[in-house]
Enzyme design. Structure first.
Site, PDB file in Angstrom:
ATOM      1  N   GLN A  92       0.847  -1.193   0.000  1.00  0.00           N
ATOM      2  CA  GLN A  92       0.000   0.000   0.000  1.00  0.00           C
ATOM      3  C   GLN A  92       0.882   1.242   0.000  1.00  0.00           C
ATOM      4  OE1 GLN A  92      -2.802   0.214   3.245  1.00  0.00           O
ATOM      5  NE2 GLN A  92      -3.691   2.113   2.516  1.00  0.00           N
ATOM      6  N   HIS A  98      -8.094   1.830  -0.503  1.00  0.00           N
ATOM      7  CA  HIS A  98      -8.493   1.895  -1.905  1.00  0.00           C
ATOM      8  C   HIS A  98      -8.523   0.508  -2.515  1.00  0.00           C
ATOM      9  CE1 HIS A  98      -4.122   2.559  -1.762  1.00  0.00           C
ATOM     10  NE2 HIS A  98      -4.034   2.055  -2.990  1.00  0.00           N
TER      11      HIS A  98
END
EC number: 3.-.-.-
Length: 110
Positions: A92, A98
């Site tokens: 990430q 997301h």
């Protein structure tokens, strides 16, 4: 400090937005890993999957349904991948939850 995604939500940074509603926003990734690479983000600032609370359940479900709607909108009837990275060790890069929608070419991720 707001993440780059929060700045996109607030329209401080431009993005190629493909979907938006009250809960989430989706836009094309600026460094695509597939012919179709869309990021779906909740408008609520949640750092990662590891930071979810019970009250976030409906937000995450809504984002997953948005991924499916966007996949149909993008013509990915043959299939697609949805990827969520969690934390730096998990790949990430932006500390805002997301969902990656990847399609348009055969993806073998696992």
């Amino acid at each position: 400090m707001p993440s780059i995604f929060s700045k996109i939500i607030d329209r401080e940074i431009p993005a190629d937005i493909v979907f938006e509603d009250d809960v989430c926003l989706a836009f094309r990734d600026i460094n695509p890993k597939a012919p179709v690479h869309v990021l779906v983000i909740p408008k609520k600032e949640i750092e990662s999957l590891a930071h979810l609370s019970d009250e976030d359940e409906s937000i995450v479900g809504h984002c997953v349904l948005a991924v499916a709607k966007i996949a149909a909108q993008e013509g990915l009837a043959d299939g697609y991948n949805m990827v969520v990275n969690c934390g730096q060790a998990g790949g990430q890069e932006v500390p805002h939850l997301h969902f990656h929608l990847l399609g348009g070419a055969k993806q073998t991720l696992v």
